[in-house]
Design an enzyme around this catalytic site. Sequence first.
Site, mmCIF file in Angstrom:
data_model
loop_
_atom_site.group_PDB
_atom_site.id
_atom_site.type_symbol
_atom_site.label_atom_id
_atom_site.label_comp_id
_atom_site.label_asym_id
_atom_site.label_seq_id
_atom_site.Cartn_x
_atom_site.Cartn_y
_atom_site.Cartn_z
ATOM 1 N N GLN A 61 12.953 5.478 8.351
ATOM 2 C CA GLN A 61 13.248 5.761 9.752
ATOM 3 C C GLN A 61 12.024 6.152 10.571
ATOM 4 O O GLN A 61 12.162 6.463 11.753
ATOM 5 C CB GLN A 61 14.315 6.854 9.841
ATOM 6 C CG GLN A 61 15.687 6.366 9.390
ATOM 7 C CD GLN A 61 16.739 7.454 9.441
ATOM 8 O OE1 GLN A 61 16.455 8.618 9.162
ATOM 9 N NE2 GLN A 61 17.958 7.086 9.780
ATOM 10 N N GLN A 83 12.656 -0.258 14.666
ATOM 11 C CA GLN A 83 12.828 -1.374 13.736
ATOM 12 C C GLN A 83 14.201 -1.336 13.074
ATOM 13 O O GLN A 83 14.879 -2.369 12.968
ATOM 14 C CB GLN A 83 11.732 -1.334 12.667
ATOM 15 C CG GLN A 83 11.909 -2.376 11.577
ATOM 16 C CD GLN A 83 10.755 -2.359 10.608
ATOM 17 O OE1 GLN A 83 9.781 -3.082 10.785
ATOM 18 N NE2 GLN A 83 10.848 -1.535 9.572
ATOM 19 N N ARG A 86 -1.120 3.259 7.197
ATOM 20 C CA ARG A 86 -2.228 3.242 8.157
ATOM 21 C C ARG A 86 -2.953 4.582 8.246
ATOM 22 O O ARG A 86 -4.002 4.659 8.900
ATOM 23 C CB ARG A 86 -1.715 2.826 9.539
ATOM 24 C CG ARG A 86 -1.342 1.338 9.630
ATOM 25 C CD ARG A 86 -0.924 0.961 11.036
ATOM 26 N NE ARG A 86 -0.855 -0.482 11.235
ATOM 27 C CZ ARG A 86 0.264 -1.193 11.139
ATOM 28 N NH1 ARG A 86 1.408 -0.575 10.839
ATOM 29 N NH2 ARG A 86 0.247 -2.498 11.335
ATOM 30 N N TYR A 137 0.838 -1.193 0.000
ATOM 31 C CA TYR A 137 0.000 0.000 0.000
ATOM 32 C C TYR A 137 0.878 1.251 0.000
ATOM 33 O O TYR A 137 0.922 2.026 0.955
ATOM 34 C CB TYR A 137 -1.002 0.014 1.152
ATOM 35 C CG TYR A 137 -2.265 0.729 0.738
ATOM 36 C CD1 TYR A 137 -3.150 0.131 -0.156
ATOM 37 C CD2 TYR A 137 -2.548 2.009 1.173
ATOM 38 C CE1 TYR A 137 -4.285 0.804 -0.583
ATOM 39 C CE2 TYR A 137 -3.680 2.683 0.751
ATOM 40 C CZ TYR A 137 -4.550 2.080 -0.133
ATOM 41 O OH TYR A 137 -5.665 2.742 -0.570
ATOM 42 N N GLN A 165 4.289 -10.604 12.562
ATOM 43 C CA GLN A 165 4.566 -9.391 13.332
ATOM 44 C C GLN A 165 3.302 -8.716 13.836
ATOM 45 O O GLN A 165 3.363 -7.633 14.424
ATOM 46 C CB GLN A 165 5.408 -8.420 12.519
ATOM 47 C CG GLN A 165 4.737 -7.794 11.309
ATOM 48 C CD GLN A 165 5.736 -7.052 10.441
ATOM 49 O OE1 GLN A 165 6.607 -7.648 9.820
ATOM 50 N NE2 GLN A 165 5.633 -5.729 10.399
ATOM 51 N N HIS A 221 3.102 4.662 -0.705
ATOM 52 C CA HIS A 221 2.951 6.110 -0.704
ATOM 53 C C HIS A 221 4.317 6.712 -1.015
ATOM 54 O O HIS A 221 5.271 5.982 -1.332
ATOM 55 C CB HIS A 221 2.403 6.601 0.643
ATOM 56 C CG HIS A 221 3.132 6.060 1.837
ATOM 57 N ND1 HIS A 221 4.437 6.405 2.142
ATOM 58 C CD2 HIS A 221 2.748 5.189 2.810
ATOM 59 C CE1 HIS A 221 4.818 5.791 3.238
ATOM 60 N NE2 HIS A 221 3.812 5.036 3.671
ATOM 61 N N ALA A 222 4.419 8.024 -0.929
ATOM 62 C CA ALA A 222 5.669 8.687 -1.316
ATOM 63 C C ALA A 222 6.849 8.271 -0.449
ATOM 64 O O ALA A 222 7.999 8.329 -0.894
ATOM 65 C CB ALA A 222 5.490 10.209 -1.270
ATOM 66 N N HIS A 262 7.463 5.157 0.630
ATOM 67 C CA HIS A 262 7.981 3.951 -0.024
ATOM 68 C C HIS A 262 8.722 4.308 -1.308
ATOM 69 O O HIS A 262 9.785 3.744 -1.603
ATOM 70 C CB HIS A 262 6.831 2.994 -0.367
ATOM 71 C CG HIS A 262 6.117 2.429 0.812
ATOM 72 N ND1 HIS A 262 4.859 2.846 1.180
ATOM 73 C CD2 HIS A 262 6.473 1.472 1.703
ATOM 74 C CE1 HIS A 262 4.468 2.162 2.243
ATOM 75 N NE2 HIS A 262 5.429 1.328 2.592
#
Length: 283
Positions: free
Chosen positions: A148, A153, A187, A32, A61, A34-35, A37
């Site tokens: 980040q 993570q 999300r 899904y 997870q 967005h910019a 990614h």
Amino acid sequence: MQIITEPQTIQQACLRWRADGVHTALVPTMGYYHAGHESLMAHARAVSEKVIVSLFVNPAQFGPGEDFAAYPRDLERDAAMAEAQGVDVLFAPKAEDLYKKDHATWVEVPALSQTMCGLSRPTHFRGVCTVVTKLLMLTMPRIAVFGQKDWQQVAVIRRMVRDLNIPVDIVGRPIVREPDGLAMSSRNIYLTAEERLQAPHIHHGLALGRAITQSGERDAETIKTAIRRYWAQNLPGGEEDYLTIVDPVSLEPVDRLTGATLCATAVRVGQARLLDNMMLLGD
């Protein structure tokens, strides 16, 4: 762009590239796009000969009652966006191909996983580390690129590859934000119109904390109190999961700011659990 779904197929392709000395990059995602990614893919494209993007909503997870079933999915849309960024291979495996029925092996980094997000999601990073290890073993990249926004993570995965001697460079890339400051997230689609108006105040609260730090304040509790006071006034629909000020590498909480220091948070706004962070001191 090639779409591969079988683990053995991607592994064979990557083995050939590695034997030929091809510099490869992996961008692990849950889809899904967005910019944010797109920025990860663009960086991978700029520094590598072959770019592999994994698209896998990892069930391991997600905990009980979390949003695994609701997490947005649109393979056709994501494939088009990945191809537009010059991605060579989109690896979109099925869960049953990565996790066999008798799967019994897990990878954990307890020292960094039991704080921050780990407080409310105790098995989350076990799932993250296990799937990332699988992806690294299948694709054998020279670099792996992560956003980040989930600072913890990145820190956990860096420690994991260091401790396990996995020959890959973990690259963290800056948060990409909406014009009003909200960190881009898949999300964010969960937010109602009213919640979307409130959500940028997560970022603005952290920015206030940084401004207070830059004015000379060094007491962590004082800074957190100011952020919480701001949220109480401007983010009435938000529910803090955690707000912490930590060393950016060890993730150990700090009482007084003396060197590089990160302020990180997770806030629930409606059905969305939103992450954000900001360096208070240092780069």
